[in-house]
Design a protein around this motif. Structure first.
Motif, PDB file in Angstrom:
ATOM      1  N   THR A 197       0.826  -1.192   0.000  1.00 38.70           N
ATOM      2  CA  THR A 197       0.000   0.000   0.000  1.00 38.70           C
ATOM      3  C   THR A 197       0.869   1.255   0.000  1.00 38.70           C
ATOM      4  OG1 THR A 197      -1.594   1.304   1.300  1.00 38.70           O
ATOM      5  CG2 THR A 197      -0.166  -0.202   2.519  1.00 38.70           C
ATOM      6  N   PRO A 198       0.455   2.300  -0.703  1.00 38.07           N
ATOM      7  CA  PRO A 198       1.183   3.576  -0.636  1.00 38.07           C
ATOM      8  C   PRO A 198       0.800   4.383   0.604  1.00 38.07           C
ATOM      9  CG  PRO A 198      -0.616   3.771  -2.200  1.00 38.07           C
ATOM     10  CD  PRO A 198      -0.618   2.339  -1.719  1.00 38.07           C
ATOM     11  N   ARG A 199      -0.210   3.921   1.353  1.00 38.91           N
ATOM     12  CA  ARG A 199      -0.659   4.601   2.576  1.00 38.91           C
ATOM     13  C   ARG A 199      -0.466   3.640   3.744  1.00 38.91           C
ATOM     14  NH1 ARG A 199      -6.425   7.025   0.704  1.00 38.91           N
ATOM     15  NH2 ARG A 199      -6.284   8.099   2.724  1.00 38.91           N
ATOM     16  N   TYR A 200       0.768   3.235   3.945  1.00 40.51           N
ATOM     17  CA  TYR A 200       1.106   2.145   4.855  1.00 40.51           C
ATOM     18  C   TYR A 200       0.676   2.431   6.292  1.00 40.51           C
ATOM     19  CZ  TYR A 200       4.056  -0.406   8.126  1.00 40.51           C
ATOM     20  OH  TYR A 200       4.497  -1.121   9.202  1.00 40.51           O
ATOM     21  N   ARG A 201       1.104   3.566   6.844  1.00 42.95           N
ATOM     22  CA  ARG A 201       0.815   3.833   8.259  1.00 42.95           C
ATOM     23  C   ARG A 201      -0.694   3.951   8.503  1.00 42.95           C
ATOM     24  NH1 ARG A 201       3.222   5.986  12.970  1.00 42.95           N
ATOM     25  NH2 ARG A 201       1.582   5.880  14.547  1.00 42.95           N
ATOM     26  N   GLU A 202      -1.405   4.621   7.615  1.00 44.69           N
ATOM     27  CA  GLU A 202      -2.851   4.776   7.757  1.00 44.69           C
ATOM     28  C   GLU A 202      -3.549   3.424   7.662  1.00 44.69           C
ATOM     29  OE1 GLU A 202      -6.517   7.390   5.788  1.00 44.69           O
ATOM     30  OE2 GLU A 202      -4.492   7.489   4.921  1.00 44.69           O
TER      31      GLU A 202
ATOM     32  N   HIS B  29       2.220 -14.161  11.579  1.00 45.10           N
ATOM     33  CA  HIS B  29       1.475 -13.160  10.806  1.00 45.10           C
ATOM     34  C   HIS B  29       0.356 -13.809  10.012  1.00 45.10           C
ATOM     35  CE1 HIS B  29       4.979 -14.250   8.297  1.00 45.10           C
ATOM     36  NE2 HIS B  29       4.278 -13.924   7.221  1.00 45.10           N
ATOM     37  N   THR B  30      -0.806 -13.186  10.133  1.00 45.00           N
ATOM     38  CA  THR B  30      -1.974 -13.506   9.336  1.00 45.00           C
ATOM     39  C   THR B  30      -2.074 -12.538   8.165  1.00 45.00           C
ATOM     40  OG1 THR B  30      -3.159 -14.416  11.222  1.00 45.00           O
ATOM     41  CG2 THR B  30      -4.506 -13.603   9.414  1.00 45.00           C
ATOM     42  N   LEU B  31      -1.609 -11.319   8.412  1.00 42.82           N
ATOM     43  CA  LEU B  31      -1.546 -10.254   7.418  1.00 42.82           C
ATOM     44  C   LEU B  31      -0.179  -9.622   7.508  1.00 42.82           C
ATOM     45  CD1 LEU B  31      -2.900  -8.132   5.450  1.00 42.82           C
ATOM     46  CD2 LEU B  31      -3.539  -6.869   7.526  1.00 42.82           C
ATOM     47  N   ALA B  32       0.448  -9.361   6.376  1.00 46.56           N
ATOM     48  CA  ALA B  32       1.654  -8.540   6.341  1.00 46.56           C
ATOM     49  C   ALA B  32       1.396  -7.383   5.388  1.00 46.56           C
ATOM     50  CB  ALA B  32       2.877  -9.344   5.905  1.00 46.56           C
ATOM     51  N   MET B  33       1.909  -6.212   5.753  1.00 39.64           N
ATOM     52  CA  MET B  33       1.701  -5.019   4.934  1.00 39.64           C
ATOM     53  C   MET B  33       3.043  -4.345   4.699  1.00 39.64           C
ATOM     54  SD  MET B  33      -1.739  -3.348   6.506  1.00 39.64           S
ATOM     55  CE  MET B  33      -1.742  -2.205   5.134  1.00 39.64           C
ATOM     56  N   THR B  34       3.237  -3.866   3.466  1.00 38.55           N
ATOM     57  CA  THR B  34       4.486  -3.197   3.121  1.00 38.55           C
ATOM     58  C   THR B  34       4.194  -1.928   2.337  1.00 38.55           C
ATOM     59  OG1 THR B  34       6.672  -3.541   2.114  1.00 38.55           O
ATOM     60  CG2 THR B  34       4.788  -4.521   0.977  1.00 38.55           C
ATOM     61  N   LEU B  35       5.037  -0.923   2.541  1.00 40.48           N
ATOM     62  CA  LEU B  35       4.902   0.327   1.808  1.00 40.48           C
ATOM     63  C   LEU B  35       5.378   0.141   0.373  1.00 40.48           C
ATOM     64  CD1 LEU B  35       4.460   3.435   1.719  1.00 40.48           C
ATOM     65  CD2 LEU B  35       6.842   3.669   2.461  1.00 40.48           C
ATOM     66  N   GLY B  36       4.649   0.701  -0.572  1.00 38.70           N
ATOM     67  CA  GLY B  36       5.036   0.648  -1.978  1.00 38.70           C
ATOM     68  C   GLY B  36       4.284   1.700  -2.761  1.00 38.70           C
ATOM     69  N   PRO B  37       4.571   1.838  -4.043  1.00 38.92           N
ATOM     70  CA  PRO B  37       3.989   2.921  -4.831  1.00 38.92           C
ATOM     71  C   PRO B  37       2.527   2.729  -5.229  1.00 38.92           C
ATOM     72  CG  PRO B  37       5.401   1.564  -6.203  1.00 38.92           C
ATOM     73  CD  PRO B  37       5.580   1.074  -4.792  1.00 38.92           C
TER      74      PRO B  37
ATOM     75  N   GLU C 235       4.972  -1.685 -11.876  1.00 39.92           N
ATOM     76  CA  GLU C 235       5.485  -1.103 -10.628  1.00 39.92           C
ATOM     77  C   GLU C 235       6.278   0.166 -10.914  1.00 39.92           C
ATOM     78  OE1 GLU C 235       5.728  -2.030  -6.294  1.00 39.92           O
ATOM     79  OE2 GLU C 235       4.345  -2.236  -7.973  1.00 39.92           O
ATOM     80  N   ALA C 236       7.093   0.154 -11.971  1.00 45.25           N
ATOM     81  CA  ALA C 236       7.874   1.346 -12.329  1.00 45.25           C
ATOM     82  C   ALA C 236       6.960   2.517 -12.675  1.00 45.25           C
ATOM     83  CB  ALA C 236       8.799   1.028 -13.495  1.00 45.25           C
ATOM     84  N   ARG C 237       5.902   2.236 -13.419  1.00 45.14           N
ATOM     85  CA  ARG C 237       4.953   3.298 -13.754  1.00 45.14           C
ATOM     86  C   ARG C 237       4.264   3.835 -12.512  1.00 45.14           C
ATOM     87  NH1 ARG C 237       2.349   0.033 -18.896  1.00 45.14           N
ATOM     88  NH2 ARG C 237       3.826   0.768 -20.503  1.00 45.14           N
ATOM     89  N   SER C 238       3.952   2.941 -11.586  1.00 47.14           N
ATOM     90  CA  SER C 238       3.273   3.387 -10.367  1.00 47.14           C
ATOM     91  C   SER C 238       4.211   4.222  -9.496  1.00 47.14           C
ATOM     92  CB  SER C 238       2.734   2.192  -9.592  1.00 47.14           C
ATOM     93  OG  SER C 238       3.772   1.386  -9.087  1.00 47.14           O
ATOM     94  N   ILE C 239       5.509   3.954  -9.561  1.00 44.67           N
ATOM     95  CA  ILE C 239       6.471   4.779  -8.819  1.00 44.67           C
ATOM     96  C   ILE C 239       6.404   6.225  -9.309  1.00 44.67           C
ATOM     97  CG2 ILE C 239       8.942   5.241  -8.507  1.00 44.67           C
ATOM     98  CD1 ILE C 239       9.351   2.196  -8.386  1.00 44.67           C
ATOM     99  N   LEU C 240       6.422   6.404 -10.618  1.00 41.98           N
ATOM    100  CA  LEU C 240       6.349   7.757 -11.182  1.00 41.98           C
ATOM    101  C   LEU C 240       5.053   8.438 -10.779  1.00 41.98           C
ATOM    102  CD1 LEU C 240       7.759   7.075 -14.771  1.00 41.98           C
ATOM    103  CD2 LEU C 240       8.955   8.084 -12.817  1.00 41.98           C
ATOM    104  N   SER C 241       3.952   7.692 -10.797  1.00 43.50           N
ATOM    105  CA  SER C 241       2.664   8.264 -10.423  1.00 43.50           C
ATOM    106  C   SER C 241       2.643   8.645  -8.952  1.00 43.50           C
ATOM    107  CB  SER C 241       1.555   7.263 -10.735  1.00 43.50           C
ATOM    108  OG  SER C 241       0.307   7.741 -10.302  1.00 43.50           O
ATOM    109  N   ALA C 242       3.156   7.769  -8.087  1.00 40.04           N
ATOM    110  CA  ALA C 242       3.131   8.045  -6.646  1.00 40.04           C
ATOM    111  C   ALA C 242       3.981   9.259  -6.293  1.00 40.04           C
ATOM    112  CB  ALA C 242       3.624   6.819  -5.878  1.00 40.04           C
ATOM    113  N   LEU C 243       5.119   9.416  -6.966  1.00 34.26           N
ATOM    114  CA  LEU C 243       6.003  10.542  -6.669  1.00 34.26           C
ATOM    115  C   LEU C 243       5.379  11.874  -7.063  1.00 34.26           C
ATOM    116  CD1 LEU C 243       9.487   9.077  -7.681  1.00 34.26           C
ATOM    117  CD2 LEU C 243       8.541   9.365  -5.376  1.00 34.26           C
ATOM    118  N   ARG C 244       4.437  11.843  -7.997  1.00 29.71           N
ATOM    119  CA  ARG C 244       3.772  13.083  -8.409  1.00 29.71           C
ATOM    120  C   ARG C 244       2.644  13.480  -7.464  1.00 29.71           C
ATOM    121  NH1 ARG C 244       3.357  10.411 -13.678  1.00 29.71           N
ATOM    122  NH2 ARG C 244       5.163  10.933 -14.974  1.00 29.71           N
ATOM    123  N   ARG C 245       2.214  12.545  -6.621  1.00 30.40           N
ATOM    124  CA  ARG C 245       1.059  12.779  -5.758  1.00 30.40           C
ATOM    125  C   ARG C 245       1.524  13.096  -4.336  1.00 30.40           C
ATOM    126  NH1 ARG C 245      -3.728  10.153  -7.856  1.00 30.40           N
ATOM    127  NH2 ARG C 245      -4.456   9.915  -5.717  1.00 30.40           N
TER     128      ARG C 245
END
Length: 377
Positions: free
Chosen positions: A187-192, A236-244, A348-358
């Motif tokens: 998720t790009p909103r990891y902490r939330e 762990h039943t659920l694992a979550m990681t930060l990503g774009p 994933e590469a495309r999503s990185i560019l999108s996330a950095l713009r937001r």
């Protein structure tokens, strides 16, 4: 909260520093008991079933538009696949303790309790986490009776002879899946998103990972278990990681022992399926693992001998590195890390560019540098 049971000094793990995330909510709305099942959509249910049987599932229900796959232990299906125009993960379903918990959660979220289809039975509350993923919490579903299990082999260990005049000949056959273990989501909103699961479902963190050199910015991955009090639950039943972008990473299914896992892997290889990474033993969770790709590219894991924690253990903390994913085994593959050239890495590469713009997510240039360091570690 007592910290006398923290799992410090195991490999590179340490406990929390002052002021860091406690890994649990003070007053969660409910405490779910387990992960019930995972839901997918795929255009080809017949093809999905062929791989599923090679992987070790049993079909518990199938019609033109739906396929239910189960393990040998009593309970609900582990995976539900519905016919769709494209292959995608549609969300997890968690098991509530009882109807009262379901009503409490529905009231808190401002949604209604609805009936599940007759082939499942029971009730559900459907919600969206902060990443937009649909999350179901269910109760009262039909219980599938247990199936014959794959019997673990008897081992001679050290000087203790438990097997005499009997050679070991584990058959090269599908590793019989016993149950669903966990799902990993990006998720790009990891902490939330993390706080949403802790506060609404009562999950608690077993281990946090952070980007090397960025611990002060907070964790970027968490391995999260169910809080069953004094009753041990999966690490762990659920694992979550930060990503774009928000996406499914992998899901894991328990098998009887190492021989079942290894012989089942040989069966999958002979059938022409692609091993992504394995065999090895993880650090966080300690599972012996073996990762495979199904026909649609979804990453799925056989595991055995995973850690079980009760509610007394506080979170461990460790830097995130590729080499820190396993105690032993081959190096993490480019396919497993998501950097193998192909459709998925391009997305994933495309999503990185999108996330950095937001500005409405946690994935910034600093986090990108940390993620690139992980892939090269």
């Amino acid at each position: 909260m007592s910290t006398h049971h923290t799992h410090n000094d195991l490999h590179n793990e340490q406990g929390a520093l002052a002021g860091e995330h406690p890994g649990r909510a003070r007053n969660p709305v409910i405490k779910v008991r387990d992960l019930a099942w995972l839901e997918f959509e795929k255009p080809d249910l017949d093809g999905a079933e062929v791989f599923a049987h090679a992987f070790g599932f049993t079909t518990s229900f199938k019609d033109r538009d739906e396929l239910h796959l189960r393990g040998t232990l009593a309970g609900s299906p582990a995976v539900i696949v519905r016919r769709g125009t494209r292959s995608r993960f549609t969300g997890p379903a968690f098991l509530a303790a009882d109807d009262a918990d379901l009503l409490r959660l529905a009231g808190h979220l401002g949604v209604v309790v609805t009936a599940l289809p007759d082939n499942l039975g029971g009730l559900t509350v459907d919600a969206r986490d902060p990443s937009g993923a649909r999350v179901r919490v269910v109760t009262g579903c039909h219980t599938l009776a247990a199936l014959p299990e794959q019997v673990p082999l008897v081992h001679n260990v050290g000087g203790r002879v438990a097997r005499a005049n009997t050679p070991q000949r584990p058959p090269r056959e599908p590793a019989r899946v016993e149950r669903l273990g966990h799902v990993v989501l990006q998720t790009p909103r990891y902490r939330e998103a993390l706080d949403w699961y802790l506060e609404h479902l009562g999950l608690i963190v077993s281990d946090f990972l952070y980007y090397d050199g960025q611990r002060s910015k907070g964790p970027t991955m968490s391995f999260i278990r169910c809080d069953r009090g004094s009753e041990p639950a999966d690490h762990h039943t659920l694992a979550m990681t930060l990503g774009p972008r928000a996406r499914y990473v992998h899901s894991a299914y328990q098998v009887a022992d190492l021989d079942a896992l290894a012989a089942g892997g040989e069966f999958l290889r002979d059938a022409g399926y692609h091993r992504s990474w394995g065999i090895g033993r993880h650090i966080q969770g300690s599972q012996v693992f073996d990762y495979w790709r199904d026909d649609d590219g979804f990453l799925v894991e056989h595991f055995t001998d995973g850690d079980m924690f009760d509610d007394t253990l506080e979170p461990g903390w460790a830097p995130m590195t590729a080499s820190g994913l396993a105690q032993w085994g081959p190096p993490a593959s480019a396919d497993f890390l998501g950097i193998k050239p192909g459709r998925e890495s391009l997305a994933e590469a495309r999503s990185i560019l999108s996330a950095l713009r937001r500005s409405d997510n946690e994935f910034d240039l600093t986090r990108l540098r940390g993620l690139l360091k992980v892939a090269n570690s």
